[in-house]
Design an enzyme around this catalytic site. Sequence first.
Site, mmCIF file in Angstrom:
data_model
loop_
_atom_site.group_PDB
_atom_site.id
_atom_site.type_symbol
_atom_site.label_atom_id
_atom_site.label_comp_id
_atom_site.label_asym_id
_atom_site.label_seq_id
_atom_site.Cartn_x
_atom_site.Cartn_y
_atom_site.Cartn_z
ATOM 1 N N ASP A 198 0.821 4.892 1.990
ATOM 2 C CA ASP A 198 -0.431 5.864 3.151
ATOM 3 C C ASP A 198 -0.870 6.487 2.485
ATOM 4 O O ASP A 198 -1.249 7.308 1.725
ATOM 5 C CB ASP A 198 0.906 6.278 4.151
ATOM 6 C CG ASP A 198 1.575 5.625 4.986
ATOM 7 O OD1 ASP A 198 0.909 3.710 4.972
ATOM 8 O OD2 ASP A 198 2.760 5.469 5.160
ATOM 9 N N ARG A 219 4.861 5.700 14.531
ATOM 10 C CA ARG A 219 4.145 7.057 13.406
ATOM 11 C C ARG A 219 4.187 7.934 13.630
ATOM 12 O O ARG A 219 3.165 7.896 13.953
ATOM 13 C CB ARG A 219 4.156 5.815 12.601
ATOM 14 C CG ARG A 219 3.903 6.289 11.006
ATOM 15 C CD ARG A 219 2.701 4.944 10.004
ATOM 16 N NE ARG A 219 1.819 6.019 9.521
ATOM 17 C CZ ARG A 219 0.546 5.201 8.908
ATOM 18 N NH1 ARG A 219 1.343 4.616 8.329
ATOM 19 N NH2 ARG A 219 -0.503 6.237 8.858
ATOM 20 N N HIS A 246 4.999 0.301 0.550
ATOM 21 C CA HIS A 246 5.540 -0.658 1.185
ATOM 22 C C HIS A 246 4.717 -1.775 1.695
ATOM 23 O O HIS A 246 3.464 -2.076 1.529
ATOM 24 C CB HIS A 246 5.641 0.106 2.605
ATOM 25 C CG HIS A 246 4.791 0.991 3.078
ATOM 26 N ND1 HIS A 246 4.420 2.292 2.178
ATOM 27 C CD2 HIS A 246 4.580 0.763 4.156
ATOM 28 C CE1 HIS A 246 3.802 2.898 3.563
ATOM 29 N NE2 HIS A 246 3.178 2.469 4.054
ATOM 30 N N HIS A 249 0.674 -0.947 -0.028
ATOM 31 C CA HIS A 249 0.408 -0.008 -0.451
ATOM 32 C C HIS A 249 0.723 1.128 0.168
ATOM 33 O O HIS A 249 2.331 1.598 0.244
ATOM 34 C CB HIS A 249 -1.335 -0.091 1.541
ATOM 35 C CG HIS A 249 -0.084 -0.050 2.539
ATOM 36 N ND1 HIS A 249 0.666 -1.198 3.082
ATOM 37 C CD2 HIS A 249 -0.082 1.154 3.447
ATOM 38 C CE1 HIS A 249 1.143 -0.571 4.216
ATOM 39 N NE2 HIS A 249 0.412 0.588 4.410
HETATM 40 C C1 SIN Z 1 3.208 1.150 7.842
HETATM 41 O O1 SIN Z 1 1.864 1.030 6.996
HETATM 42 O O2 SIN Z 1 3.047 2.490 8.302
HETATM 43 C C2 SIN Z 1 3.039 0.212 8.192
HETATM 44 C C3 SIN Z 1 4.765 0.020 8.171
HETATM 45 C C4 SIN Z 1 5.463 -1.376 9.600
HETATM 46 O O3 SIN Z 1 4.993 -1.177 10.583
HETATM 47 O O4 SIN Z 1 7.000 -2.059 9.375
#
Ligand code: SIN
Length: 282
Positions: A105, A273, A258, A103
Amino acid sequence: MSVTTTPLSISPMTGVLGAEITGVDLSSDLDDGTIAAIRQALCDHHVLVFRSQDLSPERQLAFGRRFGELDTHPFVHGNAEHPEILDVVTEPDDRINFGGGWHTDVTFLPEPDMGSILYAVDVPPSGGDTLFANQHAAYDALSDTMRSMLDGLVAVHTASHQYGEGGTSTLSKAMKTRNPELSATRVEHPVIRTHPESGRKGLYVNRAFTTGIKGLTSEESRAMLTFLFRHGVKEAFTCRLVWEPGTLAMWDNRSVQHYALHDYAGHRRVMRRITVKGDRPV
Ligand code: SIN
């Protein structure tokens, strides 16, 4: 032109994206030149990795604010003290983890966040890596004919599969979601996005949030998206980040997808995050 007072040492992780940056302590007050150098490195490498950082929540927020205004997640409860922080937690008995699929973000927003900054607090003894895929490289690898077909197409994005009632991301034990009734809102973005800083074109569709392409029949749209979802994350466009406690990664949501792998059942993973607000994709 601003002056860089902290020289960055930049080591590319692969031939296509990702770089480890050394020589900078992110908990310190960085001068404008250093921030400008980090921003340029992000544009060049799309994912930046800083190891062995000792960052309090407040210092992580302060670092993030140097790149713009911070966002709060519309569907996941933020940290009680600092709502801009998303505590990305997987419990040992969780069967999924946050971000566990390819995805970009929050593309379900009209102005998706430009970047995300993730700090590793506690990681499993092995596993829990994050994969990244360079969407400029994916675009560049398409034929001229395919590129000209895609240029000018518009895709629909929505959060409903993830954050609607029973959606995939509502199943996490550790992370509490909210506002499922708002998740069905549809937004439109170009299928090919031009990066506002580098001017490079990249694919801008993702499996988690892109649900259709305007002007195509649903069968055509499904076939095209199935191809693009697979093409965009081919191995040749990816890098893999192995986390350690104290690792901070910053990625450019305008040029990468990612995927947080969940291959560490029985272990806890705790990340922090924050996201920096972005602009309307063109
Ligand atoms: C995310 O999608 O922001 C999470 C990434 C992660 O936890 O590695």
